[in-house]
Design a protein around this motif. Sequence first.
Motif, PDB file in Angstrom:
ATOM      1  N   ASP A   1       0.822  -1.219   0.000  1.00 45.20           N
ATOM      2  CA  ASP A   1       0.000   0.000   0.000  1.00 45.20           C
ATOM      3  C   ASP A   1       0.854   1.266   0.000  1.00 45.20           C
ATOM      4  O   ASP A   1       0.344   2.368   0.123  1.00 45.20           O
ATOM      5  N   ARG A   2       2.181   1.093  -0.118  1.00 43.19           N
ATOM      6  CA  ARG A   2       3.081   2.260  -0.118  1.00 43.19           C
ATOM      7  C   ARG A   2       4.415   1.827  -0.698  1.00 43.19           C
ATOM      8  O   ARG A   2       4.668   0.632  -0.862  1.00 43.19           O
ATOM      9  N   ASP A   3       5.278   2.814  -0.979  1.00 42.90           N
ATOM     10  CA  ASP A   3       6.615   2.488  -1.458  1.00 42.90           C
ATOM     11  C   ASP A   3       7.474   2.050  -0.280  1.00 42.90           C
ATOM     12  O   ASP A   3       7.298   2.560   0.836  1.00 42.90           O
ATOM     13  N   ILE A   4       8.403   1.158  -0.532  1.00 41.44           N
ATOM     14  CA  ILE A   4       9.353   0.766   0.502  1.00 41.44           C
ATOM     15  C   ILE A   4      10.753   0.961  -0.077  1.00 41.44           C
ATOM     16  O   ILE A   4      11.142   0.272  -1.026  1.00 41.44           O
ATOM     17  N   ALA A   5      11.476   1.939   0.450  1.00 40.65           N
ATOM     18  CA  ALA A   5      12.808   2.242  -0.072  1.00 40.65           C
ATOM     19  C   ALA A   5      13.809   1.221   0.441  1.00 40.65           C
ATOM     20  O   ALA A   5      13.752   0.791   1.598  1.00 40.65           O
ATOM     21  N   LEU A   6      14.709   0.818  -0.448  1.00 43.65           N
ATOM     22  CA  LEU A   6      15.686  -0.222  -0.114  1.00 43.65           C
ATOM     23  C   LEU A   6      17.099   0.285  -0.354  1.00 43.65           C
ATOM     24  O   LEU A   6      17.316   1.191  -1.164  1.00 43.65           O
ATOM     25  N   HIS A   7      18.052  -0.338   0.317  1.00 42.01           N
ATOM     26  CA  HIS A   7      19.467  -0.058   0.057  1.00 42.01           C
ATOM     27  C   HIS A   7      20.104  -1.358  -0.443  1.00 42.01           C
ATOM     28  O   HIS A   7      20.038  -2.385   0.250  1.00 42.01           O
ATOM     29  N   LEU A   8      20.683  -1.334  -1.640  1.00 44.25           N
ATOM     30  CA  LEU A   8      21.332  -2.538  -2.170  1.00 44.25           C
ATOM     31  C   LEU A   8      22.628  -2.780  -1.401  1.00 44.25           C
ATOM     32  O   LEU A   8      23.557  -1.968  -1.442  1.00 44.25           O
ATOM     33  N   ALA A   9      22.680  -3.913  -0.673  1.00 40.82           N
ATOM     34  CA  ALA A   9      23.829  -4.171   0.195  1.00 40.82           C
ATOM     35  C   ALA A   9      24.799  -5.178  -0.413  1.00 40.82           C
ATOM     36  O   ALA A   9      25.988  -5.163  -0.109  1.00 40.82           O
TER      37      ALA A   9
END
Length: 188
Positions: free
Chosen positions: A162-170
Amino acid sequence: MTKTDSTVTIHMAASLDGFIARTDGSVDWLETSDEFEDGETLDPGFVEAFLKTIDCYVMGSRTYETALGFEAKGFGWSYGDKPVFVLTRRELPQTRNTVEFYSGDLAQFVNERLRPRFHSIWFVGGGAVSGDCLRLGLADVVRYSVLPILIGDGIQFFEKLDRDIALHLAEVKAYKSGMVELCYEVRK
Ligand SMILES: NC(=O)c1ccc[n+]([C@@H]2O[C@H](COP(=O)([O-])OP(=O)(O)OC[C@H]3O[C@@H](n4cnc5c(N)ncnc54)[C@H](OP(=O)(O)O)[C@@H]3O)[C@@H](O)[C@H]2O)c1
């Protein structure tokens, strides 16, 4: 993260088009036959040592039923002697005493029962449970193993958010089998 230094990881394998199973739940396509010359080889010793770092598994009932089906066909039980928590509102067979059933509020279960007790908590599917885990803000890490195949339709890695989920490529690793493993940290 709450209270402790525990980590909740979601890990599944998916087709390049983002499906974890066909619409009928089958996963026959997980056996691919690609070869990527420059890829790494999965060292069984490393895998064994890595699996030891996982303290417990969480899965939805349909994933549990798939695991039981694999076991019945002689493919074994993938979760060793680690505790496995199966989410279900139904009465399902308990095939070993490491399996425990839970029904109810997932956030409460993870934050109040699992996090204080386990350091490394792995959600291993399926799409419905992974979607809930992300929607409720419970996941710290998403590990996505992309297989060299397109299957066109099926059950998605996670159900609609229901929303964006920001990710960090590790981390990114490509293997000789053509599988690419992507590891993302969920930005809080
Ligand atoms: N490619 C991969 O790496 C991978 C990994 C895992 C699974 N899979 C595949 O994905 C498919 C299953 O995924 P799925 O999305 O259909 O289902 P799922 O996420 O495995 O299971 C969903 C079910 O879990 C139960 N549940 C979820 N949250 C609950 C809660 N808070 N309390 C009580 N029960 C709860 C409900 O079933 P009840 O009716 O029992 O209440 C719900 O219908 C299978 O085909 C499996 O083979 C693939």
